[in-house]
Design a protein around this motif. Structure first.
Motif, short mmCIF file in Angstrom:
data_model
loop_
_atom_site.label_atom_id
_atom_site.label_comp_id
_atom_site.label_asym_id
_atom_site.label_seq_id
_atom_site.Cartn_x
_atom_site.Cartn_y
_atom_site.Cartn_z
N PHE A 1 -5.01 2.22 0.59
CA PHE A 1 -3.72 2.34 0.21
C PHE A 1 -3.19 0.81 0.16
O PHE A 1 -2.36 0.70 -0.99
N LEU A 2 -3.32 -0.36 0.82
CA LEU A 2 -2.58 -1.38 0.88
C LEU A 2 -3.01 -2.24 -0.30
O LEU A 2 -2.42 -2.78 -0.84
N ALA A 3 -4.68 -2.08 -0.50
CA ALA A 3 -5.12 -2.72 -1.86
C ALA A 3 -4.29 -2.27 -2.76
O ALA A 3 -4.03 -3.16 -3.75
N GLU A 4 -4.13 -1.02 -3.10
CA GLU A 4 -3.61 -0.30 -4.49
C GLU A 4 -2.18 -0.93 -4.40
O GLU A 4 -1.65 -1.23 -5.58
N ILE A 5 -1.34 -0.56 -3.28
CA ILE A 5 0.03 -1.29 -3.21
C ILE A 5 0.16 -2.68 -3.62
O ILE A 5 0.91 -3.06 -4.53
N TRP A 6 -0.63 -3.42 -3.09
CA TRP A 6 -0.51 -5.08 -3.39
C TRP A 6 -0.94 -5.24 -4.90
O TRP A 6 -0.72 -6.27 -5.49
N ARG A 7 -2.04 -4.42 -5.11
CA ARG A 7 -2.40 -4.68 -6.65
C ARG A 7 -1.33 -4.40 -7.54
O ARG A 7 -1.06 -5.27 -8.61
N GLY A 8 -0.62 -3.43 -7.55
CA GLY A 8 0.62 -3.21 -8.13
C GLY A 8 1.50 -4.24 -8.20
O GLY A 8 2.33 -4.74 -9.23
N VAL B 1 7.88 -8.78 -3.69
CA VAL B 1 7.58 -7.47 -3.95
C VAL B 1 6.92 -6.59 -2.98
O VAL B 1 7.20 -5.15 -2.84
N ALA B 2 6.07 -6.90 -2.64
CA ALA B 2 5.12 -6.09 -1.62
C ALA B 2 5.72 -5.85 -0.51
O ALA B 2 5.34 -4.94 0.29
N VAL B 3 6.83 -6.67 0.13
CA VAL B 3 7.17 -6.32 1.60
C VAL B 3 7.54 -5.02 1.94
O VAL B 3 7.28 -4.17 2.76
N PRO B 4 8.84 -4.37 0.97
CA PRO B 4 9.17 -3.29 1.47
C PRO B 4 8.04 -1.99 1.26
O PRO B 4 7.90 -1.31 2.25
N PRO B 5 7.29 -1.99 0.17
CA PRO B 5 6.44 -0.74 0.30
C PRO B 5 5.14 -1.07 1.44
O PRO B 5 4.70 0.10 1.86
N VAL C 1 5.86 -2.29 4.39
CA VAL C 1 6.43 -1.98 5.85
C VAL C 1 6.72 -0.43 5.67
O VAL C 1 6.47 0.37 6.89
N GLY C 2 7.16 0.14 4.46
CA GLY C 2 7.19 1.75 4.48
C GLY C 2 5.71 2.46 4.61
O GLY C 2 5.95 3.48 5.39
N PHE C 3 4.55 1.88 4.08
CA PHE C 3 3.58 2.57 4.32
C PHE C 3 3.05 2.58 5.83
O PHE C 3 2.38 3.35 6.25
N SER C 4 3.56 1.61 6.72
CA SER C 4 3.24 1.33 8.21
C SER C 4 3.63 2.65 8.77
O SER C 4 3.19 3.21 9.68
N VAL C 5 4.77 3.38 8.06
CA VAL C 5 5.01 4.99 8.86
C VAL C 5 3.95 5.77 8.68
O VAL C 5 3.72 6.53 9.30
N GLN C 6 3.37 5.86 7.35
CA GLN C 6 2.21 6.62 7.24
C GLN C 6 1.23 6.67 8.19
O GLN C 6 0.34 7.33 8.63
#
Length: 219
Positions: free
Chosen positions: A100-107, A142-146, A148-153
Motif C-alpha cells: 500500500f505504501l509503495a502505491e501511495i508513494w507512486r501516486g 504530498v506523501a506525508v498526509p496519506p 500518516v493516514g494509512f498508519s491508522v489502517q
C-alpha cells in the motif's frame, strides 16, 4: 470465581496494547523500507522490475490480510519450518503494508509536474540525481498526509493477528472476557484504547494535509 476489578481489566488490556503498538511500529517501519524498494522498482526503467513490483502490489492488495497471515503462519509449517506467531504476524504485516505504501508513494511521485523532470533533465541530471534532488523532495510533501493516514489502517490491521495466536489488544480482550464474563466492559475498553491510538494519527493526517495544501497554494 475470582473477582476482577475494573482496574485489573484495564491494566491487562493496557499491557497487551504495548504489543499492538510495537507490532504497528515494526510493520510500518519495515513496510516503509520494503515499500520504498518496491516503489523504485515500480517507477524504474527496468521492465522486469516494473512487472515484479506491479505483481507484488496486486497480489498483496488483492488478497485478504487474514489469508496472508494464515499463509505466513501455517504455510511454512508444511515445509517443516516452525514459525512463531509474532514472526508470522510481523512478516505478513510488513509485506502487506509495503504494497500500500509503495502505491501511495507512486501516486505522489507521479503528482510532481512533468516540467520538473524536463527542467532537471535539461540541467544534465541523470535519473538518480533527478529523483534525489528534484522529484522525491517534492513528492515527500504530498506523501506525508496519506502516509500518516494509512498508519491508522496498520494499527487496526494488527487486530487480525489474534487469529494466529499473537496476543495483542484484541486477543487480550477475548482472553479477559473469558475470565471475567464481562464482554461489554472489556470490549468497551478495547474500543477506547484503539480509539486513543488511532484518533491522534487520523487527526495528524488531516492537520498535515491542510498545512501542506496551504503552503502549496501560498507557494
Amino acid at each position: 470465581m475470582m473477582e476482577f476489578s475494573t482496574w485489573d481489566i484495564l491494566r491487562n488490556l493496557l499491557l497487551a496494547a504495548r504489543w499492538t503498538v510495537l507490532l504497528s511500529l515494526v510493520s510500518f517501519i519495515g513496510g516503509g523500507l520494503v515499500g520504498l524498494l518496491i516503489l523504485f522498482m515500480r517507477i524504474g526503467k527496468l521492465k522486469a522490475g516494473r512487472i515484479f513490483a506491479r505483481g507484488y502490489i496486486e497480489l498483496f492488495q488483492g488478497t485478504p490480510l487474514l489469508m496472508q497471515l494464515f499463509l505466513a503462519f501455517f504455510g511454512l509449517g508444511l515445509f517443516g519450518i516452525n514459525v512463531p506467531a509474532w514472526l508470522a504476524a510481523g512478516l505478513a504485516l510488513i509485506l502487506w503494508t509495503a504494497s500500500f505504501l509503495a502505491e501511495i508513494w507512486r501516486g505522489c511521485v507521479e503528482a510532481v509536474a512533468k516540467g520538473q523532470w524536463e527542467a532537471s533533465s535539461s540541467l544534465g541530471m541523470g535519473y538518480v540525481q533527478q529523483m534525489r534532488w528534484v522529484i522525491l523532495p517534492q513528492a515527500l510533501k504530498v506523501a506525508v498526509p496519506p502516509t500518516v493516514g494509512f498508519s491508522v489502517q496498520v494499527v487496526k490491521g494488527t487486530a487480525l493477528t489474534s487469529i494466529i495466536g499473537f496476543v495483542e489488544l484484541s486477543k487480550a480482550g477475548t482472553m479477559v472476557t473469558n475470565a471475567t464474563f464481562l464482554p461489554f466492559t472489556v470490549y468497551g475498553f478495547v474500543a477506547l484504547i484503539y480509539f486513543a491510538l488511532c484518533w491522534p494519527l487520523s487527526k495528524s493526517s488531516q492537520i498535515l494535509e491542510r498545512k501542506l495544501n496551504v503552503a502549496h497554494r501560498n507557494h
